[in-house]
Motif scaffolding. Structure first.
Motif, PDB file in Angstrom:
ATOM      1  N   ILE A 212      38.069  37.268  28.928  1.00  0.00           N
ATOM      2  CA  ILE A 212      37.077  38.070  28.198  1.00  0.00           C
ATOM      3  C   ILE A 212      37.713  38.673  26.952  1.00  0.00           C
ATOM      4  O   ILE A 212      37.146  38.620  25.849  1.00  0.00           O
ATOM      5  CB  ILE A 212      36.494  39.158  29.117  1.00  0.00           C
ATOM      6  N   GLN A 213      38.895  39.224  27.110  1.00  0.00           N
ATOM      7  CA  GLN A 213      39.601  39.784  25.957  1.00  0.00           C
ATOM      8  C   GLN A 213      39.925  38.702  24.937  1.00  0.00           C
ATOM      9  O   GLN A 213      39.797  38.907  23.723  1.00  0.00           O
ATOM     10  CB  GLN A 213      40.881  40.479  26.415  1.00  0.00           C
ATOM     11  N   GLY A 214      40.318  37.527  25.410  1.00  0.00           N
ATOM     12  CA  GLY A 214      40.633  36.422  24.511  1.00  0.00           C
ATOM     13  C   GLY A 214      39.443  35.947  23.702  1.00  0.00           C
ATOM     14  O   GLY A 214      39.612  35.353  22.627  1.00  0.00           O
ATOM     15  N   ALA A 215      38.231  36.203  24.203  1.00  0.00           N
ATOM     16  CA  ALA A 215      37.016  35.820  23.475  1.00  0.00           C
ATOM     17  C   ALA A 215      36.627  36.842  22.414  1.00  0.00           C
ATOM     18  O   ALA A 215      35.645  36.643  21.699  1.00  0.00           O
ATOM     19  CB  ALA A 215      35.855  35.631  24.452  1.00  0.00           C
ATOM     20  N   GLY A 216      37.386  37.955  22.316  1.00  0.00           N
ATOM     21  CA  GLY A 216      37.138  38.922  21.258  1.00  0.00           C
ATOM     22  C   GLY A 216      36.615  40.269  21.700  1.00  0.00           C
ATOM     23  O   GLY A 216      36.362  41.142  20.873  1.00  0.00           O
ATOM     24  N   TRP A 217      36.475  40.482  23.015  1.00  0.00           N
ATOM     25  CA  TRP A 217      35.953  41.738  23.526  1.00  0.00           C
ATOM     26  C   TRP A 217      37.066  42.760  23.693  1.00  0.00           C
ATOM     27  O   TRP A 217      38.219  42.406  23.969  1.00  0.00           O
ATOM     28  CB  TRP A 217      35.257  41.515  24.876  1.00  0.00           C
ATOM     29  N   ASP A 218      36.725  44.038  23.553  1.00  0.00           N
ATOM     30  CA  ASP A 218      37.676  45.141  23.708  1.00  0.00           C
ATOM     31  C   ASP A 218      37.391  45.923  24.994  1.00  0.00           C
ATOM     32  O   ASP A 218      36.312  45.788  25.596  1.00  0.00           O
ATOM     33  CB  ASP A 218      37.574  46.113  22.525  1.00  0.00           C
ATOM     34  N   ASP A 219      38.350  46.788  25.348  1.00  0.00           N
ATOM     35  CA  ASP A 219      38.183  47.747  26.457  1.00  0.00           C
ATOM     36  C   ASP A 219      37.723  47.056  27.741  1.00  0.00           C
ATOM     37  O   ASP A 219      36.808  47.516  28.433  1.00  0.00           O
ATOM     38  CB  ASP A 219      37.175  48.849  26.081  1.00  0.00           C
ATOM     39  N   VAL A 220      38.354  45.938  28.078  1.00  0.00           N
ATOM     40  CA  VAL A 220      37.963  45.163  29.260  1.00  0.00           C
ATOM     41  C   VAL A 220      38.483  45.853  30.519  1.00  0.00           C
ATOM     42  O   VAL A 220      39.660  46.195  30.610  1.00  0.00           O
ATOM     43  CB  VAL A 220      38.508  43.728  29.183  1.00  0.00           C
ATOM     44  N   ALA A 221      37.601  46.069  31.465  1.00  0.00           N
ATOM     45  CA  ALA A 221      37.979  46.672  32.750  1.00  0.00           C
ATOM     46  C   ALA A 221      37.099  46.055  33.827  1.00  0.00           C
ATOM     47  O   ALA A 221      36.070  45.444  33.532  1.00  0.00           O
ATOM     48  CB  ALA A 221      37.790  48.188  32.712  1.00  0.00           C
ATOM     49  N   TRP A 222      37.540  46.209  35.075  1.00  0.00           N
ATOM     50  CA  TRP A 222      36.716  45.686  36.157  1.00  0.00           C
ATOM     51  C   TRP A 222      36.707  46.637  37.337  1.00  0.00           C
ATOM     52  O   TRP A 222      37.579  47.488  37.495  1.00  0.00           O
ATOM     53  CB  TRP A 222      37.170  44.294  36.594  1.00  0.00           C
ATOM     54  N   ARG A 223      35.669  46.455  38.148  1.00  0.00           N
ATOM     55  CA  ARG A 223      35.488  47.231  39.381  1.00  0.00           C
ATOM     56  C   ARG A 223      35.140  46.256  40.486  1.00  0.00           C
ATOM     57  O   ARG A 223      34.259  45.397  40.317  1.00  0.00           O
ATOM     58  CB  ARG A 223      34.360  48.242  39.180  1.00  0.00           C
ATOM     59  N   ASN A 224      35.822  46.360  41.617  1.00  0.00           N
ATOM     60  CA  ASN A 224      35.547  45.483  42.751  1.00  0.00           C
ATOM     61  C   ASN A 224      34.382  46.011  43.574  1.00  0.00           C
ATOM     62  O   ASN A 224      34.252  47.218  43.793  1.00  0.00           O
ATOM     63  CB  ASN A 224      36.783  45.360  43.644  1.00  0.00           C
ATOM     64  N   LEU A 225      33.534  45.110  44.021  1.00  0.00           N
ATOM     65  CA  LEU A 225      32.450  45.420  44.943  1.00  0.00           C
ATOM     66  C   LEU A 225      32.681  44.634  46.231  1.00  0.00           C
ATOM     67  O   LEU A 225      33.138  43.489  46.190  1.00  0.00           O
ATOM     68  CB  LEU A 225      31.098  45.038  44.345  1.00  0.00           C
ATOM     69  N   THR A 226      32.340  45.242  47.364  1.00  0.00           N
ATOM     70  CA  THR A 226      32.453  44.574  48.664  1.00  0.00           C
ATOM     71  C   THR A 226      33.847  43.969  48.836  1.00  0.00           C
ATOM     72  O   THR A 226      34.009  42.793  49.178  1.00  0.00           O
ATOM     73  CB  THR A 226      31.352  43.497  48.825  1.00  0.00           C
ATOM     74  N   GLY A 227      34.864  44.785  48.580  1.00  0.00           N
ATOM     75  CA  GLY A 227      36.236  44.363  48.825  1.00  0.00           C
ATOM     76  C   GLY A 227      36.742  43.272  47.916  1.00  0.00           C
ATOM     77  O   GLY A 227      37.728  42.599  48.231  1.00  0.00           O
ATOM     78  N   GLY A 228      36.078  43.097  46.775  1.00  0.00           N
ATOM     79  CA  GLY A 228      36.508  42.067  45.836  1.00  0.00           C
ATOM     80  C   GLY A 228      35.790  40.742  45.995  1.00  0.00           C
ATOM     81  O   GLY A 228      36.068  39.792  45.262  1.00  0.00           O
ATOM     82  N   ILE A 229      34.857  40.653  46.949  1.00  0.00           N
ATOM     83  CA  ILE A 229      34.017  39.455  47.015  1.00  0.00           C
ATOM     84  C   ILE A 229      33.306  39.269  45.674  1.00  0.00           C
ATOM     85  O   ILE A 229      33.138  38.162  45.176  1.00  0.00           O
ATOM     86  CB  ILE A 229      32.986  39.571  48.160  1.00  0.00           C
ATOM     87  N   VAL A 230      32.910  40.402  45.093  1.00  0.00           N
ATOM     88  CA  VAL A 230      32.274  40.430  43.774  1.00  0.00           C
ATOM     89  C   VAL A 230      33.060  41.390  42.890  1.00  0.00           C
ATOM     90  O   VAL A 230      33.579  42.397  43.373  1.00  0.00           O
ATOM     91  CB  VAL A 230      30.799  40.889  43.895  1.00  0.00           C
ATOM     92  N   ALA A 231      33.166  41.063  41.617  1.00  0.00           N
ATOM     93  CA  ALA A 231      33.784  41.976  40.654  1.00  0.00           C
ATOM     94  C   ALA A 231      32.853  42.163  39.469  1.00  0.00           C
ATOM     95  O   ALA A 231      32.202  41.211  39.005  1.00  0.00           O
ATOM     96  CB  ALA A 231      35.135  41.443  40.180  1.00  0.00           C
ATOM     97  N   LEU A 232      32.781  43.403  38.999  1.00  0.00           N
ATOM     98  CA  LEU A 232      32.040  43.741  37.785  1.00  0.00           C
ATOM     99  C   LEU A 232      33.044  43.917  36.651  1.00  0.00           C
ATOM    100  O   LEU A 232      33.862  44.836  36.679  1.00  0.00           O
ATOM    101  CB  LEU A 232      31.279  45.056  37.969  1.00  0.00           C
ATOM    102  N   HIS A 233      33.011  43.036  35.672  1.00  0.00           N
ATOM    103  CA  HIS A 233      33.832  43.187  34.475  1.00  0.00           C
ATOM    104  C   HIS A 233      32.964  43.768  33.367  1.00  0.00           C
ATOM    105  O   HIS A 233      31.847  43.293  33.131  1.00  0.00           O
ATOM    106  CB  HIS A 233      34.399  41.840  34.031  1.00  0.00           C
ATOM    107  N   ARG A 234      33.484  44.791  32.693  1.00  0.00           N
ATOM    108  CA  ARG A 234      32.761  45.443  31.605  1.00  0.00           C
ATOM    109  C   ARG A 234      33.636  45.427  30.360  1.00  0.00           C
ATOM    110  O   ARG A 234      34.845  45.624  30.428  1.00  0.00           O
ATOM    111  CB  ARG A 234      32.418  46.887  31.987  1.00  0.00           C
TER     112      ARG A 234
END
Length: 238
Positions: A212-234
């Motif tokens: 995501i950062q390599g595509a030009g986005w800044d301030d990349v962070a993530w939050r795991n849901l359900t123990g990491g089965i799903v991740a939310l990247h913002r």
């Protein structure tokens, strides 16, 4: 070559090369019972994942959010809460038709070539769709193009469970139990073999953040849901 690829993975599912026509046709085939199947396979957690995605976007009333790979627009309806204009975009006509009764704007479009002007939306969201794109990095750059400066990207996607013993059990579920359950409830169970394979092949949380950062986005962070089965990247557009 096309015949050999079909022999390898069957007519009802796409291959991991993710040829757009095959992926679109596969989702056309699952559209009729797609929402039910997702709820069953996720153990009812899909509604909570959609809610967490909306909260991560932090859109304000009057802003416009593009929901890419929106499918039947269930996720788009969630994003539209509170006076936000949410637009459903998907390249599967069958999925859009299956969600025709949902009162949100809909547009047919490919994640790698969105039918929107530059800097035309406040946020882009893609839920459980980025791994189905033939070139995810091209899609991430395209999301950047249509987002206004300072706007937001949220990627909700299957990811890697953070606890190693659970990860082993989860992968066993994906490859064995998930296709069996899908045969009982899905209108195209073969597609869920592809689903399991595509999840297993998808990069983990730090690797996706780097892309995501390599595509030009800044301030990349993530939050795991359900123990990491799903991740939310913002991320934020500079």
């Amino acid at each position: 070559m096309g015949d050999r690829r079909d022999d390898a993975h069957g007519p009802g599912r796409a291959g991991l090369d993710k040829a757009p026509a095959e992926v679109a046709a596969m989702f056309d085939g699952v559209a009729r019972r797609y929402d039910l199947t997702n709820t069953v396979l996720s153990g009812g957690r899909d509604a909570g994942w959609r809610r967490a995605t909306r909260e991560a976007v932090r859109a304000r009333p009057g802003q416009t959010v593009l929901d890419v790979a929106a499918g039947t627009a269930v996720s788009t309806v969630e994003l539209a809460a509170g006076g936000v204009t949410a637009i459903a975009c998907d390249f599967s006509q069958g999925m859009l038709r299956a969600g025709a009764a949902r009162a949100v704007p809909k547009v047919a479009g490919d994640a790698m070539a969105l039918p929107l002007a530059d800097a035309s939306v406040d946020a882009v969201v893609i839920s459980f769709g980025l791994r189905n794109v033939a070139d995810p990095d091209a899609a991430l750059r395209e999301f950047l193009r249509v987002t206004r400066p300072g706007g937001t990207l949220v990627v909700c996607e299957f990811s890697s469970p953070t606890w190693t013993p659970f990860r082993t059990v989860y992968l066993e579920y994906l490859m064995r139990a998930l296709p069996r359950i899908a045969r009982a409830v899905s209108s195209n169970p073969d597609a869920y073999v592809y689903l399991a394979e595509s999840i297993r092949a998808w990069p983990d949380q730090p690797t996706l953040a780097g892309r995501i950062q390599g595509a030009g986005w800044d301030d990349v962070a993530w939050r795991n849901l359900t123990g990491g089965i799903v991740a939310l990247h913002r991320a934020r557009r500079p």
